[in-house]
Design a protein around this motif. Structure first.
Motif, PDB file in Angstrom:
ATOM      1  N   THR A  79      14.770 -14.127 -23.662  1.00  0.00           N
ATOM      2  CA  THR A  79      14.253 -14.761 -22.453  1.00  0.00           C
ATOM      3  C   THR A  79      13.557 -13.709 -21.592  1.00  0.00           C
ATOM      4  OG1 THR A  79      16.046 -16.374 -22.457  1.00  0.00           O
ATOM      5  CG2 THR A  79      14.818 -16.109 -20.391  1.00  0.00           C
ATOM      6  N   PRO A  80      12.259 -13.889 -21.309  1.00  0.00           N
ATOM      7  CA  PRO A  80      11.562 -12.891 -20.493  1.00  0.00           C
ATOM      8  C   PRO A  80      12.053 -12.897 -19.047  1.00  0.00           C
ATOM      9  CG  PRO A  80      10.019 -14.514 -21.407  1.00  0.00           C
ATOM     10  CD  PRO A  80      11.389 -14.950 -21.775  1.00  0.00           C
ATOM     11  N   ILE A  81      12.153 -11.691 -18.498  1.00  0.00           N
ATOM     12  CA  ILE A  81      12.469 -11.533 -17.083  1.00  0.00           C
ATOM     13  C   ILE A  81      11.277 -10.838 -16.444  1.00  0.00           C
ATOM     14  CG2 ILE A  81      13.970 -10.416 -15.385  1.00  0.00           C
ATOM     15  CD1 ILE A  81      16.283 -10.834 -17.337  1.00  0.00           C
ATOM     16  N   VAL A  82      10.729 -11.476 -15.410  1.00  0.00           N
ATOM     17  CA  VAL A  82       9.572 -10.947 -14.682  1.00  0.00           C
ATOM     18  C   VAL A  82      10.045 -10.619 -13.280  1.00  0.00           C
ATOM     19  CG1 VAL A  82       7.262 -11.439 -13.819  1.00  0.00           C
ATOM     20  CG2 VAL A  82       7.965 -12.292 -16.080  1.00  0.00           C
ATOM     21  N   PHE A  83       9.785  -9.385 -12.857  1.00  0.00           N
ATOM     22  CA  PHE A  83      10.185  -8.981 -11.514  1.00  0.00           C
ATOM     23  C   PHE A  83       9.123  -9.360 -10.499  1.00  0.00           C
ATOM     24  CE2 PHE A  83      13.142  -5.970 -13.619  1.00  0.00           C
ATOM     25  CZ  PHE A  83      14.286  -6.305 -12.917  1.00  0.00           C
ATOM     26  N   LEU A  84       9.587  -9.713  -9.318  1.00  0.00           N
ATOM     27  CA  LEU A  84       8.767 -10.032  -8.159  1.00  0.00           C
ATOM     28  C   LEU A  84       9.128  -8.990  -7.108  1.00  0.00           C
ATOM     29  CD1 LEU A  84       6.841 -12.250  -7.105  1.00  0.00           C
ATOM     30  CD2 LEU A  84       8.859 -13.501  -6.346  1.00  0.00           C
ATOM     31  N   THR A  85       8.150  -8.143  -6.710  1.00  0.00           N
ATOM     32  CA  THR A  85       8.512  -7.025  -5.839  1.00  0.00           C
ATOM     33  C   THR A  85       7.348  -6.525  -5.003  1.00  0.00           C
ATOM     34  OG1 THR A  85       9.470  -4.807  -5.788  1.00  0.00           O
ATOM     35  CG2 THR A  85       8.043  -5.313  -7.652  1.00  0.00           C
ATOM     36  N   ALA A  86       7.697  -5.965  -3.854  1.00  0.00           N
ATOM     37  CA  ALA A  86       6.706  -5.297  -3.014  1.00  0.00           C
ATOM     38  C   ALA A  86       6.508  -3.853  -3.464  1.00  0.00           C
ATOM     39  CB  ALA A  86       7.151  -5.335  -1.559  1.00  0.00           C
ATOM     40  N   LYS A  87       7.421  -3.343  -4.286  1.00  0.00           N
ATOM     41  CA  LYS A  87       7.316  -1.970  -4.795  1.00  0.00           C
ATOM     42  C   LYS A  87       6.445  -1.992  -6.047  1.00  0.00           C
ATOM     43  CE  LYS A  87      11.456   0.182  -3.131  1.00  0.00           C
ATOM     44  NZ  LYS A  87      12.422   1.205  -3.519  1.00  0.00           N
ATOM     45  N   VAL A  88       5.172  -1.668  -5.862  1.00  0.00           N
ATOM     46  CA  VAL A  88       4.228  -1.810  -6.968  1.00  0.00           C
ATOM     47  C   VAL A  88       3.549  -0.498  -7.355  1.00  0.00           C
ATOM     48  CG1 VAL A  88       3.811  -4.267  -6.604  1.00  0.00           C
ATOM     49  CG2 VAL A  88       2.432  -2.594  -5.373  1.00  0.00           C
ATOM     50  N   GLN A  89       4.132   0.613  -6.973  1.00  0.00           N
ATOM     51  CA  GLN A  89       3.590   1.899  -7.396  1.00  0.00           C
ATOM     52  C   GLN A  89       3.785   2.040  -8.912  1.00  0.00           C
ATOM     53  OE1 GLN A  89       1.868   3.937  -5.398  1.00  0.00           O
ATOM     54  NE2 GLN A  89       2.171   2.350  -3.863  1.00  0.00           N
ATOM     55  N   PRO A  90       2.909   2.791  -9.571  1.00  0.00           N
ATOM     56  CA  PRO A  90       3.037   2.949 -11.027  1.00  0.00           C
ATOM     57  C   PRO A  90       4.429   3.382 -11.484  1.00  0.00           C
ATOM     58  CG  PRO A  90       0.931   3.807 -10.305  1.00  0.00           C
ATOM     59  CD  PRO A  90       1.703   3.461  -9.057  1.00  0.00           C
ATOM     60  N   ASP A  92       7.280   2.754 -10.014  1.00  0.00           N
ATOM     61  CA  ASP A  92       8.175   1.608  -9.860  1.00  0.00           C
ATOM     62  C   ASP A  92       7.995   0.642 -11.030  1.00  0.00           C
ATOM     63  OD1 ASP A  92       9.236   2.410  -7.310  1.00  0.00           O
ATOM     64  OD2 ASP A  92       7.369   1.703  -6.392  1.00  0.00           O
ATOM     65  N   ARG A  93       6.744   0.369 -11.378  1.00  0.00           N
ATOM     66  CA  ARG A  93       6.452  -0.541 -12.495  1.00  0.00           C
ATOM     67  C   ARG A  93       7.004   0.006 -13.811  1.00  0.00           C
ATOM     68  NH1 ARG A  93       2.408  -4.516 -11.522  1.00  0.00           N
ATOM     69  NH2 ARG A  93       1.485  -4.325  -9.457  1.00  0.00           N
ATOM     70  N   ARG A  94       6.818   1.314 -14.049  1.00  0.00           N
ATOM     71  CA  ARG A  94       7.327   1.914 -15.278  1.00  0.00           C
ATOM     72  C   ARG A  94       8.852   1.801 -15.348  1.00  0.00           C
ATOM     73  NH1 ARG A  94       3.257   5.632 -14.109  1.00  0.00           N
ATOM     74  NH2 ARG A  94       4.720   7.082 -13.120  1.00  0.00           N
ATOM     75  N   ARG A  95       9.513   2.033 -14.208  1.00  0.00           N
ATOM     76  CA  ARG A  95      10.974   1.927 -14.169  1.00  0.00           C
ATOM     77  C   ARG A  95      11.433   0.515 -14.511  1.00  0.00           C
ATOM     78  NH1 ARG A  95      14.836   0.370 -10.462  1.00  0.00           N
ATOM     79  NH2 ARG A  95      13.263  -0.054  -8.878  1.00  0.00           N
ATOM     80  N   LEU A  96      10.760  -0.490 -13.949  1.00  0.00           N
ATOM     81  CA  LEU A  96      11.145  -1.881 -14.207  1.00  0.00           C
ATOM     82  C   LEU A  96      10.885  -2.267 -15.658  1.00  0.00           C
ATOM     83  CD1 LEU A  96       9.916  -3.475 -10.867  1.00  0.00           C
ATOM     84  CD2 LEU A  96      12.279  -2.934 -11.539  1.00  0.00           C
ATOM     85  N   HIS A  97       9.767  -1.804 -16.205  1.00  0.00           N
ATOM     86  CA  HIS A  97       9.488  -2.083 -17.625  1.00  0.00           C
ATOM     87  C   HIS A  97      10.507  -1.399 -18.523  1.00  0.00           C
ATOM     88  CE1 HIS A  97       5.941  -4.485 -17.132  1.00  0.00           C
ATOM     89  NE2 HIS A  97       5.390  -3.574 -16.358  1.00  0.00           N
ATOM     90  N   ALA A  98      10.930  -0.201 -18.143  1.00  0.00           N
ATOM     91  CA  ALA A  98      11.924   0.523 -18.929  1.00  0.00           C
ATOM     92  C   ALA A  98      13.268  -0.216 -18.950  1.00  0.00           C
ATOM     93  CB  ALA A  98      12.108   1.941 -18.383  1.00  0.00           C
ATOM     94  N   LEU A  99      13.521  -1.001 -17.917  1.00  0.00           N
ATOM     95  CA  LEU A  99      14.743  -1.800 -17.858  1.00  0.00           C
ATOM     96  C   LEU A  99      14.662  -3.042 -18.738  1.00  0.00           C
ATOM     97  CD1 LEU A  99      15.476  -1.657 -14.021  1.00  0.00           C
ATOM     98  CD2 LEU A  99      16.682  -0.438 -15.847  1.00  0.00           C
ATOM     99  N   GLY A 100      13.463  -3.349 -19.219  1.00  0.00           N
ATOM    100  CA  GLY A 100      13.299  -4.511 -20.083  1.00  0.00           C
ATOM    101  C   GLY A 100      12.524  -5.655 -19.471  1.00  0.00           C
TER     102      GLY A 100
END
Length: 130
Positions: A79-90, A92-100
């Motif tokens: 099941t895909p999980i998509v984050f919704l966030t105001a933290k959009v620096q590269p 931050d994005r890499r960290r969230l992608h690394a979490l899956g």
């Protein structure tokens, strides 16, 4: 069968705007939760969901912690999980992608584009951001 989306955000206004946008413009069936704890309970009780749209910064169990809890048993691993966030620096994005995360949608989002952004992420697979 209609696509079912679990929307998790602690802000009532954001949750309502996103819900209306996703239902009316995107054709989703939206189930909303106001916290990570509520999200885990909803998945256990009402799953499965096609996708989870998850706020990053929430009191108590934040988005990353909620993702880990969902992945540890109550949510299908695919099941895909998509984050919704105001933290959009590269970083931050890499960290969230690394979490899956399957993707990241920036806040503030355009309600007229939210469903299209989400569908684009789901169509492109992991690593997409908006």
């Amino acid at each position: 069968m209609t696509d079912r989306l679990l929307l998790v955000d602690d802000d009532d206004d954001i949750r309502e705007i996103a819900r209306l946008s996703l239902e009316r413009l995107g054709g989703w069936t939206v189930v909303a939760a106001s916290s990570g704890d509520d999200a885990v309970e909803l998945v256990a009780r009402e799953g499965p969901f096609t996708v989870v749209l998850l706020d990053v910064m929430m009191p108590g169990s934040d988005g990353p912690a909620t993702l880990q809890r969902l992945r540890s048993g109550v949510l299908d691993a695919h099941t895909p999980i998509v984050f919704l966030t105001a933290k959009v620096q590269p970083a931050d994005r890499r960290r969230l992608h690394a979490l899956g995360a399957a993707g990241v949608i920036a806040k503030p989002f355009d309600p007229m584009q939210l469903s299209q952004q989400l569908r684009a992420i789901l169509a492109s697979g992991p690593g997409e951001t908006s």
